[in-house]
Design a protein around this motif. Structure first.
Motif, short mmCIF file in Angstrom:
data_model
loop_
_atom_site.label_atom_id
_atom_site.label_comp_id
_atom_site.label_asym_id
_atom_site.label_seq_id
_atom_site.Cartn_x
_atom_site.Cartn_y
_atom_site.Cartn_z
N GLN A 101 0.93 -1.32 -0.07
CA GLN A 101 0.14 0.12 0.09
C GLN A 101 0.80 1.30 0.08
N ARG B 202 2.13 1.81 -3.60
CA ARG B 202 1.29 2.28 -4.32
C ARG B 202 0.73 3.75 -4.27
N CYS B 203 0.87 4.03 -2.71
CA CYS B 203 0.73 5.47 -2.68
C CYS B 203 1.73 6.50 -3.03
N ARG C 165 1.25 7.13 -6.84
CA ARG C 165 -0.01 7.66 -6.91
C ARG C 165 0.81 9.23 -6.59
N ASN C 166 1.16 9.46 -5.62
CA ASN C 166 1.57 10.87 -5.18
C ASN C 166 2.72 11.62 -6.31
N SER D 210 -4.22 11.29 -5.07
CA SER D 210 -4.25 10.81 -3.65
C SER D 210 -4.87 9.43 -3.50
N SER D 211 -4.89 8.89 -2.52
CA SER D 211 -5.21 7.56 -2.21
C SER D 211 -6.69 7.43 -2.29
N SER D 212 -7.51 8.57 -2.36
CA SER D 212 -8.91 8.59 -2.32
C SER D 212 -9.33 8.52 -3.79
N ILE E 92 -1.44 0.57 -9.75
CA ILE E 92 -2.04 1.58 -9.08
C ILE E 92 -3.48 2.24 -9.76
#
Length: 379
Positions: A200, A203-204, A207-208, A213-215, A289
């Motif tokens: 996790q 993946r974050c 994404r960042n 964001s994670s959402s 992701i």
């Protein structure tokens, strides 16, 4: 074992995520001696280009030999007949335990069958990709190539084939109806996939780096971007509404005649990122992701990798998807349906959790190349 993959029916490009790339990699990871014999055709920015003959070691210690087709009248005819006198000496010297012919539609299937008849201990496997959706689209192709030429070649070799793998039920139907193939050695052998496993935290971090964001819910659309992919229609639907936390990544080469159509649609929406062409390895990274793989147009081999990576999917209604899109996404008959689906996702984002879990299950039990490779070892 010594395994030879023969890819003479079309282009072969290193670093892609097609079956002819990933299945040999799995064979190599399983400890086998793997050789790919390919044509001198390859993909470059969505176009087929001609490459030079070569004999080299590529990733995972796989040996790649490229050979030219024999000249028959002209290059067009040569690339349809797919005859090469250079193939059999390579096979004889390599002395394989398994011959895997990617697509039956090559003249050399006759010579491979003769070799099999003289070496009964080896396994001769052929896979078949053609169906009514992607082949025999013109009367000339249907009658001359499929009903006459390729049919005659396959009939000559049929009794020597240990297993005929069809990538879908629609391919099996095409094989039986157009080629009148009657042997009982047919099995469905779907295009498979690999996935990159990330924590996790990883993946974050990815994404960042992309500004997500994670959402955020990330849609991924990829392939050779042309009108058949319906990218224009997809973007028109996506741009109509401001889905606050739904973002889209587009990966792939855009055809030149489509560039002026697609780029304005991308540029008018800051929730869409176009990342251009990416290698197979990079594409797997982005699939790790993303949340939803979306392909409203022509079929893409990336779908199987997307499912293995745990993506929910939105795909067009084609027979090839029937066995792998079950409770893990949506099969649509028209691009306009995507509007309703995105509204549904925005209202209830948790619905994706179950779908993504189902994709992982399908990937692990049906599409994983570890499973598919084991099937070919046990023919």
């Amino acid at each position: 074992m010594k395994i030879i993959h023969i890819v003479l029916s079309g282009p072969f490009t290193e670093g892609m995520t097609y079956q002819e790339n990933l299945l040999p990699i799995q064979n190599a990871l399983d400890g086998h001696n793997v050789l790919i014999v390919a044509s001198c055709l390859g993909w470059d920015k969505g176009k087929i280009i001609r490459m030079t003959e070569c004999d080299k070691i590529i990733q995972f210690g796989i040996r790649l030999i490229r050979i030219d087709y024999d000249n028959i009248i002209n290059s067009y005819v040569s690339e349809k007949v797919r005859k090469s006198h250079k193939l059999m000496p390579i096979i004889q010297k390599f002395a394989p335990d398994i011959i895997f012919l990617h697509d039956s539609q090559v003249f050399e299937i006759i010579n491979i069958a003769k070799y099999k008849n003289n070496h009964s201990s080896i396994k001769f496997i052929v896979d078949f990709h053609s169906d009514y959706y992607n082949s025999a689209r013109s009367l000339l192709s249907y009658i001359f190539l499929h009903r006459f030429l390729y049919n005659a070649l396959l009939r000559n070799a049929e009794k020597s084939i240990d297993r005929m793998y069809c990538i879908s039920r629609s391919a099996k139907t095409f094989l039986q109806e157009v080629y009148n193939y009657r042997s009982n050695n047919i099995e469905i052998f779907p295009l498979g996939g690999f996935s990159k496993k990330h924590t996790q935290y990883e993946r974050c971090a990815i994404r960042n780096a992309l500004g997500y964001s994670s959402s955020d819910i990330i849609l991924l659309h990829s392939g050779k971007i042309n009108k058949n992919k319906k990218t224009k229609e997809l973007l028109e639907v996506f741009n109509r509404k401001d889905y606050s936390n739904i973002k889209m990544i587009i990966i792939g080469d855009i055809s030149m005649d489509y560039m002026n159509v697609i780029m304005p649609l991308i540029e008018q929406n800051d929730r869409v990122k176009y990342l251009g062409w990416k290698s197979g390895e990079e594409l797997l990274e982005y699939l790790s992701i993303s949340d939803v793989y979306i392909q409203p147009g022509s079929a893409s081999a990336t779908l199987q990798n997307a499912i293995c990576a745990g993506n929910a999917v939105i795909v067009s209604q084609t027979d090839i998807y029937e066995d792998i899109v079950k409770n893990n996404g949506w099969i649509i008959s028209d691009v306009s349906e995507i509007d309703h689906i995105l509204e549904e996702i925005e209202r209830s984002p948790n619905m994706l959790v179950k779908m993504k879990r189902e994709s992982i299950y399908i990937g692990e039990t049906v599409l994983d190349y570890k499973i598919l490779a084991n099937r070919m070892y046990n023919v």
